[in-house]
Scaffold this motif. Structure first.
Motif, PDB file in Angstrom:
ATOM      1  N   UNK A 106       0.779  -1.221   0.175  1.00 40.64           N
ATOM      2  CA  UNK A 106      -0.146  -0.114   0.138  1.00 40.64           C
ATOM      3  C   UNK A 106       0.768   1.246   0.099  1.00 40.64           C
ATOM      4  N   UNK A 107       0.125   2.313  -0.330  1.00 42.06           N
ATOM      5  CA  UNK A 107       0.864   3.806  -0.329  1.00 42.06           C
ATOM      6  C   UNK A 107       0.767   4.245   0.829  1.00 42.06           C
ATOM      7  N   UNK A 167       6.658  12.797   4.437  1.00 39.96           N
ATOM      8  CA  UNK A 167       7.265  11.621   3.826  1.00 39.96           C
ATOM      9  C   UNK A 167       6.632  10.735   2.838  1.00 39.96           C
ATOM     10  N   UNK A 168       6.724  10.524   1.622  1.00 41.64           N
ATOM     11  CA  UNK A 168       5.812   9.849   0.723  1.00 41.64           C
ATOM     12  C   UNK A 168       6.410   8.312   0.586  1.00 41.64           C
ATOM     13  N   UNK A 169       5.433   7.383   0.467  1.00 39.60           N
ATOM     14  CA  UNK A 169       5.999   5.844   0.050  1.00 39.60           C
ATOM     15  C   UNK A 169       4.932   5.587  -1.260  1.00 39.60           C
ATOM     16  N   UNK A 182      14.288  33.516  -9.658  1.00 38.82           N
ATOM     17  CA  UNK A 182      14.265  32.615  -8.497  1.00 38.82           C
ATOM     18  C   UNK A 182      14.401  31.052  -9.055  1.00 38.82           C
ATOM     19  N   UNK A 183      14.432  30.089  -8.138  1.00 36.69           N
ATOM     20  CA  UNK A 183      14.364  28.854  -8.595  1.00 36.69           C
ATOM     21  C   UNK A 183      13.086  28.458  -8.765  1.00 36.69           C
ATOM     22  N   UNK A 184      12.546  27.840 -10.073  1.00 39.52           N
ATOM     23  CA  UNK A 184      11.279  27.120  -9.909  1.00 39.52           C
ATOM     24  C   UNK A 184      11.497  25.829  -9.780  1.00 39.52           C
ATOM     25  N   UNK A 185      10.708  25.214  -8.840  1.00 44.34           N
ATOM     26  CA  UNK A 185      10.705  23.818  -8.444  1.00 44.34           C
ATOM     27  C   UNK A 185       9.258  23.090  -8.559  1.00 44.34           C
ATOM     28  N   UNK A 186       9.237  22.307  -9.338  1.00 47.51           N
ATOM     29  CA  UNK A 186       8.016  21.458  -9.876  1.00 47.51           C
ATOM     30  C   UNK A 186       8.075  20.269  -9.179  1.00 47.51           C
ATOM     31  N   UNK A 187       7.136  19.494  -8.372  1.00 49.38           N
ATOM     32  CA  UNK A 187       7.164  18.241  -7.995  1.00 49.38           C
ATOM     33  C   UNK A 187       5.969  17.313  -8.253  1.00 49.38           C
ATOM     34  N   UNK A 188       6.299  16.124  -8.472  1.00 55.77           N
ATOM     35  CA  UNK A 188       5.248  15.231  -8.922  1.00 55.77           C
ATOM     36  C   UNK A 188       5.687  13.664  -8.140  1.00 55.77           C
ATOM     37  N   UNK A 189       5.005  13.415  -7.327  1.00 56.93           N
ATOM     38  CA  UNK A 189       5.301  12.044  -6.514  1.00 56.93           C
ATOM     39  C   UNK A 189       3.960  11.073  -6.851  1.00 56.93           C
ATOM     40  N   UNK A 190       4.154   9.969  -7.222  1.00 56.74           N
ATOM     41  CA  UNK A 190       3.247   9.045  -7.267  1.00 56.74           C
ATOM     42  C   UNK A 190       3.386   7.866  -6.668  1.00 56.74           C
ATOM     43  N   UNK A 191       2.116   6.899  -6.478  1.00 60.55           N
ATOM     44  CA  UNK A 191       2.180   5.743  -5.837  1.00 60.55           C
ATOM     45  C   UNK A 191       1.835   4.690  -6.670  1.00 60.55           C
ATOM     46  N   UNK A 192       2.081   3.284  -6.526  1.00 64.46           N
ATOM     47  CA  UNK A 192       1.860   2.219  -7.753  1.00 64.46           C
ATOM     48  C   UNK A 192       2.841   1.173  -7.211  1.00 64.46           C
TER      49      UNK A 192
END
Length: 1187
Positions: free
Chosen positions: A155-156, A196-198, A280-290
């Protein structure tokens, strides 16, 4: 006329464009000399957003220059800040910098606000930025009760951090109770918000100390969140009832159903928006589960990602673009993909901009009546609004100036006068920030002055540009001309370049450019000039460059770099590796022209650069070093042709690193039974990239490949996908089957169990069978779980059994196992050895014999026989004393043994016992034996007391180990003269009951050596030696002194000495001429060492044997021995102590008592009789004896 002049339009080569830019910057940076009247200029101030440490005093900076020196004042939150009314606030003398003393009293929060500094003199007022002062904050986490989290494998999971809001924001990281950072990967990672992402959890994620930490750098504090407990339930821990209702195929299909395509944990949905400011610093984030863990990819829909400004962080889950600009606006798409599918999320990015300068206003220096303008141009998104201030006051309400006209972003000045001097402020602002610039208008009338130092020497390399400075100031702006030599004409611009800041540029300097140059500055108020000097130097060149090299690891490589340079310049040679310093390693050595690298390592490969530097130029040359190494690991592993007991593995080889690959090694991992352990599978040729692999049942295989070349093997490749084979009955049975009893009435059957790989299926068990070897019983069998031992109870003692252990699982039985023999438990032996006999060999050794014990009475495996023996009493003293028993064990079935190390003349008792695996049997009847007498040890002590003129008394203690009954003592003694010669030997027998003896009729003032030992019936023991001297006759000594002082005696001795000296000189001359003196002739006449007897004044001496060997110690000679023919006295003989003339136990005596044998200076031996010596006296000794 204004100082800053627009540049002339003059075409320049492309290579000179940077140079011109530098010169233009110098023009703008030109300052009014500080000795001239000028308005204030802010030189230093605190940042706009000023976050302070509340534990330290607050320092708000404001520094300015001007003539006369400016005074300073402050506003706080828009109103005047009266510093004198606040005792905690002080202003630095001659400065506007404030210090607020909050360490003694007060709080930082009291002084929070917006501060602005004003620097003022008679020519105007300059203002600082609005300085927002805020104390840093590091608040504690709000207390919360965190419930343990339990979830299923796969599980995530998101663990929230939610740190307290601090100023500035804290840095977030996750650690455990031991302050060790939690490992992160493509599966587990920390988001930008600190959570914190699992993507999916595994059983190893179970722990009770997931702790989020917030570090507040400004106050150097760390805050900690309450630990979070996570428990992951594996497949094996699922409900037994559910598992029991599924067959194997259903179970594995249910397991695979947990795999799922990706979904995004953050951001949510299919689209989102992001706004960022320019720069500035452009920060883009994508976190996926699976499951399996998804991989993240990034694209820009309407363009490409900027190559040099794009970076990926957090395992490609975060895209960063540095120095972002309006051109970076657009749609960015992240893609999460795993084998089961892919999903997309679009992030719309808008780049806004706080105001930024296009042209900031610059200071103007004008002379009376001149015109000028201040220009203030800025850009931003949205477009900033421009407003002007004069001396810190909005220009709309500032005093009117007829020479000033405002046109939007420009102020135009016409016909200025001295009263026109002021400081103007330009403010460009939008919703994201503001810019504030001070620029003064200073109206002066000044004749020219040259600011460059006189007679400055410039040195330039030939064929390069030469720049000769002529910094100047004047108002109106002076004109500048250059001249070469004492009477030269003005330099023309067709050959030279004359820059607006007064600099003269020679585009290509040659040798004839050397000389003296004069610059002249003129305006209507006067003229100034200055001389500078130019020297042209030869360029530095590398005439021998380092060359490309290939070297094997462990070898040595040398690079050469020879340099030619101008004779007046001193070059320094520096070597670089990959544009950095050489490693600080003793393997790298540099001499004048060479770099040598010894014992080359893999990481020594790279580019080596030789840099030759002088004060004027530098040149460099590079060469690449290639180090042959082990191959890079293979990649792209793929499994095909998947059958029950075989599969085909293919791969792509990595780089061979300049050494051909000879073979590939394939290893496998069984993730089901031995996760993390890799085993050898097979090897194939280096030409192959596929292999057909044989497989075992019920194994979850993963494979990896290593490449091998002549230098070694590569690192392993990434693991292949997993492949689970079907279950089958076991192929093999347990090994190392044994049957041994732990008690007299049991049989313990043990074996080495099969490992998970060998089980071939679930439900591994063992069928254990046994029966007595010599009986007719049927096999008794029992099926046990996956253990390694089974105990059979109620067995007879030490009976042989036949045993077999067969493996089975849920599919079936393994082949019929082999039968092994074991024994039930042992018991202690019942019978003692009989007919024990003792044969005493000598005083320290005895031999023991016994009859063996019947095998049936041993009741176990015969280990051997054990003899216990002890000394019962001393035969010499007849007093009983019990000593510790000693034990000797004889392995196997031996029936005799030797007892060494016995004490002579002692009574011993012994018995014998048989030993099996359980222990000892009963002891045999005690046998007593006696050892015979032995020779005694040396007497414990020997000392000489009461010396007189003619007697000495000896006292001694008996031997500590008599080893029998003492029969008598033997005392031998002999005199030693002043030349260490031994006199006649006297032998004396002393009764055994004596411990004191007096020797009489001895010579006065004589040294004696004594040899003393005891005897038993077995023989003589070791001896002890001592030396002593009788007392001196005082009358005789007095007479000798009287004679020695007589004149006639002294004259006689001088005559004798003179004769001896003459004799020695004659002998020396004859030897140098090759002649032989009488003694030498006599020696040459006797080749045999047996020398004929010779006569002396004191009597007849017997014959002696001369032992002339430099390699041996000197032996004692017979009476009357002489010195060697070379008349030398050997140092080791003359310097030895008298103690060195010892006696040895190997001495022998003739019937008349004379000693036969030899002694050494290093060992005590029997004394020699007579007036013996290792050498005859030399002439010097002869004189001493006569005196």
């Amino acid at each position: 006329m204004q100082l800053e002049i627009m540049p002339r339009k003059k075409r320049l080569p492309a290579g000179r464009a940077p140079l011109l830019l530098l010169l233009c910057q110098l023009v703008r940076a030109l300052d009014v000399p500080l000795d001239l009247v000028q308005p204030p200029t802010i030189t230093q101030q605190s940042p706009k957003d000023y976050i302070i440490d509340p534990r330290e005093n607050i320092v708000i900076q404001c520094e300015a220059k001007g003539k006369p020196p400016p005074s300073f004042s402050w506003t706080r939150n828009g109103t005047h800040f009266d510093i004198e009314k606040d005792p905690l606030v002080t202003m630095k003398p001659g400065s506007g910098t404030l210090t607020i003393n909050i360490m003694s009293e007060g709080k930082a929060e009291t002084y929070e606000g917006v501060y602005q500094c004003t620097a003022r003199n008679e020519r105007g007022a300059a203002i600082s930025n609005n300085i927002v002062v805020r104390p840093s904050r590091s608040p504690l986490w709000t207390k919360e009760k965190l419930e343990p989290i339990t979830l299923r494998n796969g599980q995530s999971l998101i663990l929230p951090c939610r740190p307290p809001l601090g100023l500035p924001p804290p840095i977030i990281f996750w650690m455990d109770n031991s302050f060790q950072r939690l490992p992160q990967s493509e599966r587990v990672s920390q988001g930008l918000n600190g959570d914190l992402y699992f993507s999916n959890v595994l059983p190893e994620d179970t722990r009770e100390d997931y702790i989020c930490y917030a570090r507040f750098n400004h106050t150097q504090t760390i805050q900690q969140k309450q630990p979070i407990s996570v428990k992951v339930i594996s497949v094996d821990e699922l409900n037994d009832t559910i598992a029991a209702n599924l067959n194997d195929s259903e179970f594995y299909s249910a397991k695979s159903n947990r795999e799922r395509p990706p979904t995004f944990l953050t951001p949510e949905g299919n689209a989102s928006h992001k706004e960022e400011l320019r720069g500035n610093v452009l920060s883009l984030e994508c976190i996926a589960e699976g499951l399996p863990t998804p991989i993240i990819y990034w694209i820009k829909e309407d363009g490409t990602l900027p190559i040099n400004r794009t970076f990926y962080k957090n395992f490609k889950k975060t895209l960063q673009i540095i120095q972002v600009s309006e051109a970076d606006s657009g749609n960015y798409q992240c893609i999460a993909k795993n084998p089961l599918g892919a999903i997309y999320h679009t992030i719309s990015v808008t780049v806004k901009a706080a105001p930024y300068w296009i042209m900031a206003p610059q200071n103007l220096v004008l002379s009376p009546g001149e015109d000028g303008r201040l220009i203030c141009r800025a850009n931003g998104n949205p477009k900033p609004r421009i407003s002007w201030l004069s001396n810190g006051v909005p220009i709309e309400i500032a005093p009117d100036d007829p020479s000033r006209n405002i046109d939007g972003d420009t102020i135009i000045f016409s016909n200025v006068q001295e009263r026109s001097s002021a400081v103007y402020q330009c403010n460009a602002s939008n919703e994201y920030g503001y810019l504030l610039a001070n620029a003064f208008v200073n109206v002066l009338a000044e004749p020219p002055r040259i600011l460059t130092s006189a007679n400055t020497l410039y040195q330039v390399i030939t064929d390069r540009p030469a720049l000769l400075d002529c910094a100047f100031f004047g108002s109106p702006l002076p004109t500048v001309e250059w001249f070469k030599g004492a009477k030269g004409s003005a330099l023309r611009e067709d050959i030279y370049v004359l820059h607006e800041n007064g600099t003269l540029e020679i585009p290509v300097a040659q040798k004839d450019s050397t000389g003296t140059y004069t610059c002249v500055a003129r305006n209507k108020l006067g003229m100034a000039k200055n001389e500078v000097h130019l020297e042209i130097k030869d360029a530095t060149r590398i005439i021998k460059q380092p060359e490309y090299a290939v070297v094997q690891r462990g070898g040595t490589v040398s690079f050469e770099c020879k340099v030619k340079h101008d004779h007046t310049l001193i070059p320094t040679i520096t070597w670089l590796k990959d544009s950095g310093e050489l490693p600080n390693d003793g393997r790298f050595t540099v001499d004048k022209d060479h770099l040598v690298v010894a014992d080359v390592w893999d990481n020594d490969g790279g580019t080596y650069t030789c840099v030759a530097n002088t004060t004027l130029d530098n040149v460099s040359a590079s060469a690449v070093l290639s180090v042959v190494d082990v191959p890079n690991p293979p990649f792209d592993l793929e499994l095909t042709d998947q059958l029950d007991k075989s599969v085909q593995l293919s791969w792509t080889p990595g780089n061979d690193n300049n050494s051909p690959i000879t073979k590939f090694i394939i290893e496998y991992e069984d993730a089901m039974h031995e996760a993390g352990l890799w085993h050898h599978q097979t090897e194939v040729s280096g030409m192959q990239t596929t292999a057909q692999l044989k497989l075992s049942p019920y194994v979850n295989y993963s494979f990896r490949v290593m490449a091998v070349n002549s230098l070694g093997r590569s690192l392993p490749s990434e693991a292949s996908e997993q492949y689970l084979t079907k279950a089958a009955e076991p192929d093999t049975n347990p090994t190392a089957v044994e049957g041994l009893g732990s008690e007299p009435d049991n049989l313990v059957i043990t074996w080495k169990p099969l490992n998970g790989f060998e089980s071939n299926g679930p439900g591994l068990q063992y069928k254990v069978s046994w029966r007595q070897k010599d009986g007719d019983d049927e096999w008794t069998s029992v099926v046990v779980a996956n253990v390694s031992k089974y105990i059979v109870s109620g067995t007879p003692t030490f009976v042989p059994y036949l045993i077999k252990v067969q493996a089975l699982n849920d599919v079936g039985f393994a082949p019929e196992p082999a039968v092994v023999m074991g024994h039930s438990g042992e018991d202690l032996p019942m019978v003692a050895p009989g007919n024990v006999r003792v044969n005493v060999v000598n005083s320290t050794l005895a031999e023991v014999h016994w009859d063996p014990v019947p095998l049936k009475s041993i009741r176990g495996h015969l280990q051997g026989y054990r003899i216990y023996y002890w000394k019962a009493q001393s035969s010499s003293k007849r007093n009983r004393r019990h000593l510790e028993k000693k034990i000797l064990t004889f392995q196997g079935s031996k029936t005799h043994g030797m007892l060494p190390g016995l004490e002579p003349f002692s009574h011993y008792t012994l018995n014998v016992r048989v030993v099996n695996g359980k222990g000892e049997g009963p002891a045999s009847p005690d046998r007593v034996f006696t050892t015979p007498e032995g020779v005694p040890s040396a007497p414990s002590s020997l000392k000489i007391v009461n010396p007189t003129l003619d007697s000495l008394t000896l006292e001694w203690d008996p031997p500590s180990r008599p080893n029998g009954i003492l029969t008598e003592y033997t005392l031998k003694y002999q005199p030693i003269n002043s030349t260490h010669e031994l006199g006649p030997l006297v032998d004396l027998k002393i009764p055994a009951n004596k411990t004191r003896w007096t020797l009489k009729n001895l010579n006065f003032s004589t040294r004696y050596k004594f040899y003393f030992y005891a005897q038993t019936a077995a023989g003589s023991g070791s001896q002890i030696t001592e030396e002593a001297v009788t007392n001196v006759d005082e009358a005789m000594a007095s007479r000798q002194v009287d004679i020695a002082t007589q004149g006639w005696f002294i004259g006689l001795m001088c005559a004798v000495a003179l004769l001896i000296l003459i004799l020695l000189i004659v002998c020396f001359i004859r030897r140098n001429k090759g002649g032989k003196y009488p003694v030498k002739e006599k020696e040459d006449a006797h080749a045999d060492p047996e020398i004929q007897p010779m006569k002396e004044d004191d009597g007849t001496f017997g014959e002696y044997r001369s032992l002339e060997s430099d390699a041996e110690d000197h032996k004692p000679l017979k009476k009357g021995s002489r010195t060697p023919s070379d008349r030398t006295v050997k140092k080791e003989d003359s310097d030895d102590s008298l103690v060195d003339y010892g006696e040895g136990v190997n001495g022998q005596f003739n019937e008349d008592g004379s000693f036969i044998g030899q002694y050494s200076g290093k060992k005590e031996k029997e004394p020699a009789e007579g007036n013996e010596s290792s050498e005859a006296p030399s002439p010097v000794n002869a004189m001493n004896s006569f005196v």
